[in-house]
Design a protein around this motif. Structure first.
Motif, PDB file in Angstrom:
ATOM      1  N   THR A  10       0.830  -1.196   0.000  1.00  0.00           N
ATOM      2  CA  THR A  10       0.000   0.000   0.000  1.00  0.00           C
ATOM      3  C   THR A  10       0.871   1.255   0.000  1.00  0.00           C
ATOM      4  O   THR A  10       0.607   2.194  -0.739  1.00  0.00           O
ATOM      5  CB  THR A  10      -0.946   0.008   1.222  1.00  0.00           C
ATOM      6  N   VAL A  11       1.913   1.271   0.795  1.00  0.00           N
ATOM      7  CA  VAL A  11       2.817   2.430   0.839  1.00  0.00           C
ATOM      8  C   VAL A  11       3.499   2.607  -0.513  1.00  0.00           C
ATOM      9  O   VAL A  11       3.593   3.723  -1.034  1.00  0.00           O
ATOM     10  CB  VAL A  11       3.860   2.265   1.969  1.00  0.00           C
ATOM     11  N   VAL A  12       3.948   1.529  -1.122  1.00  0.00           N
ATOM     12  CA  VAL A  12       4.593   1.596  -2.432  1.00  0.00           C
ATOM     13  C   VAL A  12       3.607   2.113  -3.473  1.00  0.00           C
ATOM     14  O   VAL A  12       3.938   2.964  -4.287  1.00  0.00           O
ATOM     15  CB  VAL A  12       5.169   0.217  -2.835  1.00  0.00           C
ATOM     16  N   GLU A  13       2.378   1.612  -3.427  1.00  0.00           N
ATOM     17  CA  GLU A  13       1.358   2.091  -4.367  1.00  0.00           C
ATOM     18  C   GLU A  13       1.092   3.580  -4.176  1.00  0.00           C
ATOM     19  O   GLU A  13       0.956   4.332  -5.133  1.00  0.00           O
ATOM     20  CB  GLU A  13       0.050   1.306  -4.190  1.00  0.00           C
ATOM     21  N   GLU A  14       1.036   4.017  -2.923  1.00  0.00           N
ATOM     22  CA  GLU A  14       0.811   5.430  -2.643  1.00  0.00           C
ATOM     23  C   GLU A  14       1.984   6.278  -3.131  1.00  0.00           C
ATOM     24  O   GLU A  14       1.784   7.354  -3.678  1.00  0.00           O
ATOM     25  CB  GLU A  14       0.561   5.651  -1.155  1.00  0.00           C
ATOM     26  N   LEU A  15       3.198   5.792  -2.944  1.00  0.00           N
ATOM     27  CA  LEU A  15       4.365   6.523  -3.437  1.00  0.00           C
ATOM     28  C   LEU A  15       4.336   6.636  -4.960  1.00  0.00           C
ATOM     29  O   LEU A  15       4.674   7.675  -5.525  1.00  0.00           O
ATOM     30  CB  LEU A  15       5.658   5.866  -2.965  1.00  0.00           C
ATOM     31  N   LEU A  17       1.647   6.719  -6.773  1.00  0.00           N
ATOM     32  CA  LEU A  17       0.644   7.741  -7.089  1.00  0.00           C
ATOM     33  C   LEU A  17       1.204   9.149  -6.915  1.00  0.00           C
ATOM     34  O   LEU A  17       0.970  10.030  -7.734  1.00  0.00           O
ATOM     35  CB  LEU A  17      -0.599   7.574  -6.210  1.00  0.00           C
ATOM     36  N   LEU A  18       1.950   9.367  -5.832  1.00  0.00           N
ATOM     37  CA  LEU A  18       2.512  10.694  -5.581  1.00  0.00           C
ATOM     38  C   LEU A  18       3.564  11.079  -6.625  1.00  0.00           C
ATOM     39  O   LEU A  18       3.794  12.253  -6.871  1.00  0.00           O
ATOM     40  CB  LEU A  18       3.099  10.781  -4.175  1.00  0.00           C
ATOM     41  N   ASN A  19       4.189  10.096  -7.241  1.00  0.00           N
ATOM     42  CA  ASN A  19       5.148  10.373  -8.315  1.00  0.00           C
ATOM     43  C   ASN A  19       4.469  10.641  -9.653  1.00  0.00           C
ATOM     44  O   ASN A  19       5.101  11.110 -10.584  1.00  0.00           O
ATOM     45  CB  ASN A  19       6.143   9.217  -8.463  1.00  0.00           C
ATOM     46  N   ASP A  20       3.184  10.337  -9.744  1.00  0.00           N
ATOM     47  CA  ASP A  20       2.409  10.592 -10.953  1.00  0.00           C
ATOM     48  C   ASP A  20       2.018  12.077 -10.965  1.00  0.00           C
ATOM     49  O   ASP A  20       1.236  12.535 -10.139  1.00  0.00           O
ATOM     50  CB  ASP A  20       1.173   9.701 -10.954  1.00  0.00           C
ATOM     51  N   ALA A  22       0.171  13.920 -12.925  1.00  0.00           N
ATOM     52  CA  ALA A  22      -1.251  14.215 -13.145  1.00  0.00           C
ATOM     53  C   ALA A  22      -2.040  14.006 -11.852  1.00  0.00           C
ATOM     54  O   ALA A  22      -2.889  14.821 -11.483  1.00  0.00           O
ATOM     55  CB  ALA A  22      -1.812  13.350 -14.257  1.00  0.00           C
ATOM     56  N   PHE A  23      -1.754  12.914 -11.136  1.00  0.00           N
ATOM     57  CA  PHE A  23      -2.422  12.654  -9.870  1.00  0.00           C
ATOM     58  C   PHE A  23      -2.130  13.767  -8.873  1.00  0.00           C
ATOM     59  O   PHE A  23      -3.022  14.288  -8.213  1.00  0.00           O
ATOM     60  CB  PHE A  23      -1.972  11.303  -9.293  1.00  0.00           C
ATOM     61  N   THR A  24      -0.874  14.144  -8.757  1.00  0.00           N
ATOM     62  CA  THR A  24      -0.479  15.186  -7.811  1.00  0.00           C
ATOM     63  C   THR A  24      -1.180  16.502  -8.131  1.00  0.00           C
ATOM     64  O   THR A  24      -1.694  17.169  -7.243  1.00  0.00           O
ATOM     65  CB  THR A  24       1.058  15.380  -7.825  1.00  0.00           C
ATOM     66  N   LYS A  25      -1.208  16.877  -9.406  1.00  0.00           N
ATOM     67  CA  LYS A  25      -1.865  18.123  -9.806  1.00  0.00           C
ATOM     68  C   LYS A  25      -3.345  18.126  -9.445  1.00  0.00           C
ATOM     69  O   LYS A  25      -3.857  19.074  -8.871  1.00  0.00           O
ATOM     70  CB  LYS A  25      -1.732  18.353 -11.314  1.00  0.00           C
ATOM     71  N   THR A  26      -4.053  17.057  -9.803  1.00  0.00           N
ATOM     72  CA  THR A  26      -5.502  17.056  -9.606  1.00  0.00           C
ATOM     73  C   THR A  26      -5.912  16.756  -8.174  1.00  0.00           C
ATOM     74  O   THR A  26      -6.864  17.335  -7.666  1.00  0.00           O
ATOM     75  CB  THR A  26      -6.196  16.042 -10.536  1.00  0.00           C
ATOM     76  N   GLN A  27      -5.201  15.836  -7.513  1.00  0.00           N
ATOM     77  CA  GLN A  27      -5.626  15.402  -6.191  1.00  0.00           C
ATOM     78  C   GLN A  27      -5.069  16.241  -5.048  1.00  0.00           C
ATOM     79  O   GLN A  27      -5.711  16.355  -4.018  1.00  0.00           O
ATOM     80  CB  GLN A  27      -5.261  13.933  -5.973  1.00  0.00           C
ATOM     81  N   TRP A  28      -3.888  16.817  -5.215  1.00  0.00           N
ATOM     82  CA  TRP A  28      -3.312  17.594  -4.125  1.00  0.00           C
ATOM     83  C   TRP A  28      -3.345  19.083  -4.403  1.00  0.00           C
ATOM     84  O   TRP A  28      -3.928  19.837  -3.653  1.00  0.00           O
ATOM     85  CB  TRP A  28      -1.890  17.108  -3.817  1.00  0.00           C
ATOM     86  N   GLU A  29      -2.733  19.505  -5.497  1.00  0.00           N
ATOM     87  CA  GLU A  29      -2.744  20.932  -5.805  1.00  0.00           C
ATOM     88  C   GLU A  29      -4.160  21.381  -6.127  1.00  0.00           C
ATOM     89  O   GLU A  29      -4.525  22.515  -5.858  1.00  0.00           O
ATOM     90  CB  GLU A  29      -1.795  21.237  -6.958  1.00  0.00           C
ATOM     91  N   GLY A  30      -4.957  20.521  -6.716  1.00  0.00           N
ATOM     92  CA  GLY A  30      -6.328  20.853  -7.047  1.00  0.00           C
ATOM     93  C   GLY A  30      -7.193  21.128  -5.832  1.00  0.00           C
ATOM     94  O   GLY A  30      -8.234  21.757  -5.933  1.00  0.00           O
TER      95      GLY A  30
END
Length: 162
Positions: A10-15, A17-20, A22-30
């Motif tokens: 799960t931690v590896v999968e989350e890492l 995602l955070l390296n993606d 597009a995900f970072t832009k939409t899910q965090w910065e968004g």
């Protein structure tokens, strides 16, 4: 041990995602972007409406008419090329065409794609700092701002009885 392997996965999968990006832009910065304001901007653009709005941006207040993306670029192109035209500069039309070339509406590339608006555009905009008069004074100006930088908004204009 089997349970900790699941947690590691799960931690590896989350890492991942955070390296993606597009995900970072939409899910965090968004998360910093007001989805309601984005919807109002999109609605104004789709219906070609001008709506009075007052924005709170970093301690100042900006009041003007929310205008569609295309209208902003048309007015900007006219305004910026006018001094060149007045001087008889043969590049005035080219300058106007360059600015009009920036007029790309989010999601226009594909009807299935519904990209969120990141900027909003105002006409007759006035900025108020504290209790001082508005800047500019008598007539407003074209204004462009990042939706993610806006702290709050109210529908309607500030009275121009400075």
């Amino acid at each position: 041990m089997h349970e900790s392997q699941g947690q590691t996965k799960t931690v590896v999968e989350e890492l991942d995602l955070l390296n993606d990006k597009a995900f970072t832009k939409t899910q965090w910065e968004g998360r910093q972007t007001d989805w309601l304001l984005q919807w109002l901007v999109k609605s104004s653009n789709r219906a070609s409406l001008s709506i009075g709005i007052t924005l709170s941006v970093g301690g100042s207040v900006i009041s003007g008419k929310l205008i569609p993306h295309a209208v902003y670029f048309e007015r900007l192109a006219e305004s910026f090329s006018a001094p060149f035209r007045e001087k008889g500069d043969h590049n005035a039309d080219a300058i106007q065409d360059i600015i009009l070339g920036f007029n790309v509406t989010p999601g226009a590339e594909s009807p299935e794609e519904d990209a969120p608006f990141q900027f909003l555009h105002l006409e007759d905009a006035r900025t108020y700092l504290g209790t001082s008069s508005s800047i500019p004074g008598e007539t407003g100006a074209l204004w462009r701002g990042k939706i993610s930088s806006i702290d709050g908004f109210t529908l309607g204009l500030i009275s121009n009885n400075d």
